[in-house]
Structure formats: C-alpha cells, structure tokens
Design an enzyme around this catalytic site. Structure first.
Site, PDB file in Angstrom:
ATOM      1  N   ASP A 294      -3.127   5.250   2.157  1.00  0.00           N
ATOM      2  CA  ASP A 294      -3.065   3.805   1.990  1.00  0.00           C
ATOM      3  C   ASP A 294      -3.393   3.466   0.541  1.00  0.00           C
ATOM      4  O   ASP A 294      -4.461   3.814   0.047  1.00  0.00           O
ATOM      5  CB  ASP A 294      -4.076   3.128   2.943  1.00  0.00           C
ATOM      6  N   ARG A 296      -3.234   0.266  -0.709  1.00  0.00           N
ATOM      7  CA  ARG A 296      -3.433  -1.180  -0.838  1.00  0.00           C
ATOM      8  C   ARG A 296      -4.794  -1.513  -1.450  1.00  0.00           C
ATOM      9  O   ARG A 296      -5.727  -0.719  -1.400  1.00  0.00           O
ATOM     10  CB  ARG A 296      -3.310  -1.845   0.530  1.00  0.00           C
TER      11      ARG A 296
END
Length: 362
Positions: A294, A296
């Site tokens: 991930d 983000r």
C-alpha cells in the site's frame, strides 16, 4: 524572493520530465548522476546515456526478489546494465508483464560498491510520477554544470528527500453546494496540494457539528469501481453505501483522496490487474511491479479533517491502518464503523487477500 523555482517546484518539474522521457540531474553527498525513468525510455536518449559511462538500473527490493537479483542495499538493487543492453532489455527488467513468457532474464549482476542514495532518489521520483519504480542512472562528474548546459532539471536530493517524505501541504480552493442522491444538503470542498499533485476532495453531508465526532470515511479514488462499476473490488459499493449512511443520519464527511490503486496510479493498477489475470493475488501483483502493499498517504485525510474543523470521527472503514494513522495524526477515532458491502464472486479472492495479508476486518 528569488524568481527561480524552489525545491517543491523543481520536484514537480522533475516528475513531469521523467514522464516525458527527459533526464533529470541528481546530486547528493557530493555525487551526481543523470536519471531516466525506465518506463519512458527513448532509444536515442538511451544511446546518449550509454555513451557517457557505465549505466545502472535501479529497482526496488520487491522487484529484485521476483527477478532473483541481489538487493545488497536492502530496499534497492542496483543492476549493472550490460554493454549489449537495449531499451527493450531495460523495459523487460522494469515491467513484469512478460515475466511468465520470458522468465530467464539473467544472470543479473548487482553493484555492491558505492552508495545507493541516487538510486533510491530515482526510484522515489519515478513513484511520485506514477511510473514504474525503476530508474536508469549514469554517473556524471559535475551534474550541476551539465544540467545548466543542457537545460535539465537539477534536484539536490539532500534538500529534496525530506520534502518527498513529508505529506504535501493542502490549501482550500473552493467549496460549493452540490445536491446529491444521498442528500440534497451536500457541499463539495476542493483542496490543492502545494507540490503540484492531484487535488483532493471533501464531500460534506448536512451541517455536522465540529464539537462532536463526525461520521467520516477516507475513500481512495477508484476509477474502475467508482465510475465503471467494476466487480473486481468493493470500492464503488463502499462509496455509495458511505454516502447513503451519511444521508440517512443527516450528517457526515467523505474524503475523496486521489490515490488510485493504493497510491500507484491507474496505469500501474491496470498492470497489477493483468498480473492478477496470470494468477497472482493483489499483494503479489504489487510486489512484482516493485511496489509496497500500500503506497497511500492517509495523512492527507487527517489534514483535510483538521482544516474543516473536525478533531474526532466515527470512521467508516474495514482497515485498521486508517484508524491508526488518524489517531497518530491527532484525530480521535471514537468508533470504527464497519462497511461490509460489495462482495461478489469476482472479488472474493481479492477481499480474502486483503483480510489475510493486509489486515482488513472483513
């Protein structure tokens, strides 16, 4: 104030240059190099770079593990580019789409000598430009002079690294009333980052009081799920269910963060989808591309909430990482509100992987 660009503005120029296949001059700790994004490699520029000296292809440890290459620098592998290498060779190392068709790409020799700072810089810049995380480098004696003579963007990594690792400062641009199916009392707030990146949005339902926990969701943009109704994920149903619940309660705020594909961009997300069609799960696909599980930055969501005047939330999420990040950034999460919708036969494996490998509470 000087008229020339500051480091934030130069980084934005560097991202644009890399996307167009233009080299960027990097300096750090007295060393210098020209860097090109492997994805945007032009044959003529490749030949010009090769004529300047020995080239290195920087890839992440995740991509190196797939290629069985040594990552002596821990998070980065610096591959020796052979004299006979072509742009097609570079593309095959950087892009996993042809791995199963041509699994033997070696032997690949990794560099041990010297530092990996400029290699990390090239990879991080490529990531921030939403390109494959791989960069071609050639050392140069005076990068600053070469940048001046060739009109190239010069990035001092000692100055740039803290800027890239920090969350971009957001500024409110405009807000306006937007009646929606979920609630006629809707308002859209637009926030623009200082680093020239994509804008992010806050969708405010009703008039939630700022002195009580607000029903909130951090929703990452998903073109395929939100707009196309893709059945490969649960994003679209989550978006609509969250807005519907806020509308039913009469108040809430949904943060729509432009971090497509867990922060890797739509093009790389589609590359991951292609790898999933070859039998890899969502996490394995990201790793084969060279990304983390991930990528983000949930700090953006906390910053927007604070700018809107909220300090506590009832967070609509199945992802404990969002709860942890909100609390780490000073947003009190008084309740985690589950959001279990959108399960289909097409995304059963995807959701199972998110639960097993990413800790989602499904």
């Amino acid at each position: 104030m000087p008229l020339g660009p500051d480091i934030v503005e130069r980084l934005n120029r560097a991202r644009a240059d890399l996307r167009m296949g233009v080299p960027v001059a990097l300096v750090a700790g007295g060393q210098g190099a020209l860097a090109l994004a492997a994805e945007a490699l032009d044959p003529a520029r490749f030949a010009a770079l090769a004529a300047m000296g020995p080239m290195t292809l920087a890839i992440t440890d995740k991509r190196a593990a797939t290629l069985k290459a040594r990552a002596y620098d821990g998070d980065v592998a610096r591959l020796v580019v052979p004299d006979e290498a072509t742009p097609a060779w570079v593309a095959a190392i950087a892009d996993p789409s042809g791995d199963l068709a041509t699994p033997m790409k070696g032997p690949l020799l990794s560099r041990r000598e010297g530092g990996a700072t400029l290699a990390r810089a090239a990879i991080q810049l490529a990531k921030s430009a939403r390109l494959l995380p791989a960069g071609l480098l050639v050392p140069v004696a005076d990068a600053a002079a070469l940048a001046g003579s060739e009109a190239l963007t010069l990035v001092d990594w000692d100055e740039a690294a803290p800027v890239l690792s920090a969350s971009a400062t957001l500024h409110p641009v405009v807000s306006a009333r937007v009646p929606m199916e979920a609630a006629e009392a809707g308002r859209l707030h637009v926030f623009r980052p200082e680093d020239g990146g994509e804008e992010h949005y806050a969708i405010e339902i009703g008039h939630p009081p700022r002195d009580r926990p607000v029903l909130a969701r951090l929703h990452s943009a998903c073109f395929t799920g939100d707009l196309l109704g893709s059945l490969k994920c649960d994003c679209g149903p989550q978006l609509r269910a969250a807005l519907a619940q806020m509308g039913a309660e009469g108040a809430g705020v949904l943060l729509y963060l432009n971090q497509e594909g867990r922060g890797i961009g739509l093009a790389n997300k589609m590359r991951a989808y292609s790898l999933q069609d070859q039998g890899f799960d969502t996490v394995e696909a990201n790793h084969r591309l060279g990304f983390e599980d991930d990528e983000r930055d949930f700090r953006l969501g906390a910053a927007i909430l604070k700018k809107l005047g909220f300090s506590s939330v009832r967070l609509l999420t199945n992802n404990p990482a969002k709860v942890r990040m909100m609390e780490a950034m000073g947003i009190d999460v008084t309740e985690r509100v589950p959001l279990k919708v959108g399960h289909t036969r097409h995304n059963a494996g995807y959701l199972a992987t998110k639960a097993r490998k990413s800790g989602h509470l499904l």
